[in-house]
Write an enzyme that holds these catalytic residues in place. Sequence first.
Site: not given
Length: 497
Positions: A213, A216, A284
């Site tokens: 994201n 990150e 996920d």
Amino acid sequence: MSEATLVKIVERVERLSPCTVAVIGDLMLDRYLYDSVERISPEAPIPVVKFQSERSVLGGAGNVVANLCGLGADVKFFAQLGDDPEAREVLGLLGALNDRRRGSVELFPSHKETTTVKTRVIGNGRQQMMRLDHEDILPLGPELEGELLSRLSGLGAGRLDAVILSDYGKGMCSPSVCRRVIEMCRTRHIPVFVDPKGADWGRYAGAELVTPNVKELSDAAGVSISNDEDEALAAQARKVRSSFGLNNLLVTRSEKGSTFVGEQECFDEPSQAVDVYDVSGAGDTVIATVAFFRAYGVDWRNCCRLSNAAAQVVIGRAGTYPISYRELKDLCLSRMEASSPFSAGQKIFDAAAAVRLVKEWKEQGKKVVFTNGCFDVFHAGHVDSLTRARALGDRLLVGLNSDRSVRNLKGDTRPINSEQNRAAVLAALECVDAVVIFDENTPERLLSLIRPDVLVKGGDYRPERIAGAAHAGRVEILPLLPGLSSTSIIDKLRENE
């Protein structure tokens, strides 16, 4: 690139045998405590939480597995489990995946003392008030690491279509494990997909795709990156990809969709506006969906579009929620219908749905106009009458005689065009807000349910002789354009045969 392309992909993949994906990652139990909050404690300025219900789902890498199983993959799962009651709860949830979902899962566990549990306290239905983490961060020892690589190598000798490293920083995806897994998979031409953690992505060098994201990506780049600055974000993603030796990056960007950066291509894939209920686990879903469809050879752009669609489904649900293939397929179908002016899903309704639609319009204070006809061979006269009818109110609902109804009225040689085609032509007109097909010879029963504000007919009718006129607020009769009718056009065509 049309929405129909995504539908073709999901329908094609649905017919193929399951792909096999290995997931290596940090398995968690996500526990949700649902409570009501009605007052503040007299002992301290904190809310008093009254417990109502509880549920537990697979979290972390477990949610990646649940998404893959829902899509239809056979999953080989490598994870650490504690020696505690929570571990038994996790095993029960994994077992349930084999019972309920399209895919199946096989777990290769290594044990530690404590199963990672994230407990979220949810107040008044949806507001997350607190999260409690119960965890034991423990990297694999050399013996367990060797066993993992040995088992993965055995899978790679058979059919293994993709590997996912789901790194939540809880010990399973140590630098050594990541490097050795990626190196082994590269020698066997098995793509590795990584959901990263931390700032040092050297452990992921050689990965086929890394899916950070924005936060990150900022950590890996060592600079703060704004989600609103597309070019700056893409530039930093290119630097990170190159400096860490990654094949491709897919940066997930919440409401802005995602940005893909590879050696040969770079593109933004926008998301569609939806109501966001809970973003837990959306990352996920993204990595599971991309890896799944890439395993079937789908190109990167369509993999990204499908992952955006899957994420759209799960963020509309409360808590961690895995995608199912049926939900993804239904969403792709609905998008295809909504993108087409000939879509039944966009403007064409059955009687019950039309009644609900008119009720909504009236509750919004809209004046509803109704007209009807066979509209068999569509011509300029139809356009004229429909345009003028729409001008009499705020919304125009068109009643369309079904094929059976037209045959009853005009004989066995009619209609020339089917009800589906006639409805599609009407729905394509900007002046028409909705189309409803009715099976009777007249729309009287339909009008008794809809009760429009204005009923419009074309020709030399007298109001008292119009079927269903008593159910409308008022009747308007519009003159027809001279020399234009479906019957006359059909007769000319037959004369020229």
